[in-house]
Motif scaffolding. Structure first.
Motif, PDB file in Angstrom:
ATOM      1  N   ASP A   1       0.821  -1.210   0.000  1.00  8.84           N
ATOM      2  CA  ASP A   1       0.000   0.000   0.000  1.00  8.84           C
ATOM      3  C   ASP A   1       0.857   1.262   0.000  1.00  8.84           C
ATOM      4  O   ASP A   1       0.372   2.338  -0.379  1.00  8.84           O
TER       5      ASP A   1
ATOM      6  N   LEU B   1       3.067   2.010  -1.981  1.00  7.80           N
ATOM      7  CA  LEU B   1       3.273   2.443  -3.360  1.00  7.80           C
ATOM      8  C   LEU B   1       2.160   3.371  -3.837  1.00  7.80           C
ATOM      9  O   LEU B   1       2.307   4.029  -4.877  1.00  7.80           O
ATOM     10  N   ASP B   2       1.050   3.442  -3.112  1.00 11.19           N
ATOM     11  CA  ASP B   2      -0.040   4.334  -3.498  1.00 11.19           C
ATOM     12  C   ASP B   2       0.286   5.795  -3.220  1.00 11.19           C
ATOM     13  O   ASP B   2      -0.396   6.688  -3.732  1.00 11.19           O
ATOM     14  N   ILE B   3       1.320   6.049  -2.411  1.00 11.86           N
ATOM     15  CA  ILE B   3       1.705   7.429  -2.103  1.00 11.86           C
ATOM     16  C   ILE B   3       2.393   8.028  -3.322  1.00 11.86           C
ATOM     17  O   ILE B   3       3.274   7.405  -3.923  1.00 11.86           O
ATOM     18  N   THR B   4       2.003   9.238  -3.686  1.00  7.61           N
ATOM     19  CA  THR B   4       2.538   9.867  -4.894  1.00  7.61           C
ATOM     20  C   THR B   4       4.019  10.173  -4.756  1.00  7.61           C
ATOM     21  O   THR B   4       4.815   9.857  -5.642  1.00  7.61           O
TER      22      THR B   4
ATOM     23  N   LYS C   1      -3.625   7.227   7.776  1.00  2.00           N
ATOM     24  CA  LYS C   1      -3.282   5.811   7.664  1.00  2.00           C
ATOM     25  C   LYS C   1      -1.863   5.608   8.159  1.00  2.00           C
ATOM     26  O   LYS C   1      -0.999   6.456   7.932  1.00  2.00           O
TER      27      LYS C   1
ATOM     28  N   TYR D   1       1.655   3.651   8.115  1.00  2.00           N
ATOM     29  CA  TYR D   1       2.518   2.833   7.273  1.00  2.00           C
ATOM     30  C   TYR D   1       3.743   2.416   8.088  1.00  2.00           C
ATOM     31  O   TYR D   1       4.353   3.255   8.757  1.00  2.00           O
TER      32      TYR D   1
ATOM     33  N   TYR E   1       5.484  -7.556  -2.362  1.00  2.00           N
ATOM     34  CA  TYR E   1       5.258  -6.952  -3.682  1.00  2.00           C
ATOM     35  C   TYR E   1       5.750  -7.895  -4.770  1.00  2.00           C
ATOM     36  O   TYR E   1       6.809  -8.507  -4.648  1.00  2.00           O
TER      37      TYR E   1
END
Length: 312
Positions: free
Chosen positions: A134, A136-139, A168, A170, A200
């Motif tokens: 998750d 990797l969802d950070i820009t 959230k 991390y 991943y």
């Protein structure tokens, strides 16, 4: 007779180091157990602890370096980490730790922790591994991590730190730190790198195969069907009066043969189909003699604008 006797006390470096060292034990609790009306959730977002006022009094009498950094050790599990101090407002004999730090030390509520003052080298490099894809969802993960590390004082190789972003949490494991396994990150220029997140998997790329026509396949398509109009298929006339064999025009297309609203299932990429719905006018077949009689080049009559004079 009494002989004179004198002695001198030498200041040994080891004794000075021991006197300048802060070392004590506290019972540790998570920040949620901290009594008081003020919300101290900010402690959970960093790597600093809350100690009692007596610790500040003891540290102020020692010749320690600033910023104050500490080594936390759980002797029962032989686990250790490093941290900074945020405030000295805890009850005597108690210190408050972030929840992620207690998990690294395998400490339960009320467990004993050894707190020692230490000096750490300034960090130049660190490497982190996100514990969930998750992350990797950070820009911009580097910018998010840089902002979160402002609440930390030091890093220890092997720790799993927790950062809060966009409501959230991390978790990231500290895989490597330079120039030592425990470093200070206060006012430093540190290069940051990331490992692939835990769990991943690289996406598999499907090879693109172009479909080739098999033997015996019908290659006719909807684009090849005569839809009524064909350019340059009419007949012409010559100026010299000579005739040329007139080719019969193609048979007109029956409107019932054009199926409207049906997709072209035989469409091929790279080919454009123009569908004509106009019905061509039927042409009459004439013989060569009739064609000569019908059209004679320059056979019309002309008119003159100037009147000719009358002859006597």
């Amino acid at each position: 007779m009494t002989l004179p006797f004198s002695f001198q006390v030498f200041d040994h470096p080891i004794s000075r180091a021991f006197q300048n060292r802060f070392s004590t034990q506290y019972r540790c609790y998570s920040v949620s157990m901290l009594a008081g009306p003020n919300d101290r959730s900010d402690v959970e977002k960093g790597g600093k602890i809350i100690m009692p006022p007596s610790a500040l009094d003891h540290l102020s009498r020692l010749n320690i370096t600033y910023p104050m950094l500490f080594k936390l050790t759980n002797k029962n599990s032989d686990r250790m980490t490093h941290c900074g101090v945020l405030e000295f407002v805890a009850d005597e004999g108690i210190c408050y730790l972030p929840h992620w730090m207690m998990q690294n030390l395998l400490l339960e509520e009320g467990g004993l922790v050894q707190v020692e003052s230490v000096n750490l080298m300034v960090a130049t490099y660190s490497k982190f591994q996100p514990q969930s894809p998750d992350f990797l969802d950070i820009t911009n993960p580097k910018a998010v991590l840089e902002n979160a590390l402002r609440n930390f004082a030091c890093l220890t190789t092997g720790d799993v730190i927790a950062i809060n972003y966009n409501e959230k949490i991390y978790e990231l494991r500290v895989m490597e730190t330079k120039p030592d396994k425990a470093v200070s990150i206060i006012e430093c220029d540190m290069n940051v790198d990331f490992d692939a997140p835990l769990g991943y998997k690289e996406p598999e790329r499907q090879p693109q195969h172009q479909e080739e026509p098999t033997e015996g396949e019908d290659h006719s398509s909807y684009a090849d069907m005569d839809t009524g109009f064909r350019a340059f298929t009419g007949s012409g006339n010559r100026l010299d009066g000579k005739t040329k064999g007139i080719e019969p025009s193609p048979a007109p297309l029956d409107p019932s043969d054009i199926k409207r609203g049906i997709p072209n299932y035989d469409f091929k990429i790279g080919r454009i189909t123009f569908i004509r719905n106009s019905k061509p006018q039927p042409k009459k077949f004439v013989d060569d003699d009739d064609a000569v009689n019908k059209f004679i080049a320059f056979s019309g009559e002309g008119q003159s604008l100037r009147k000719k004079g009358r002859k006597p």
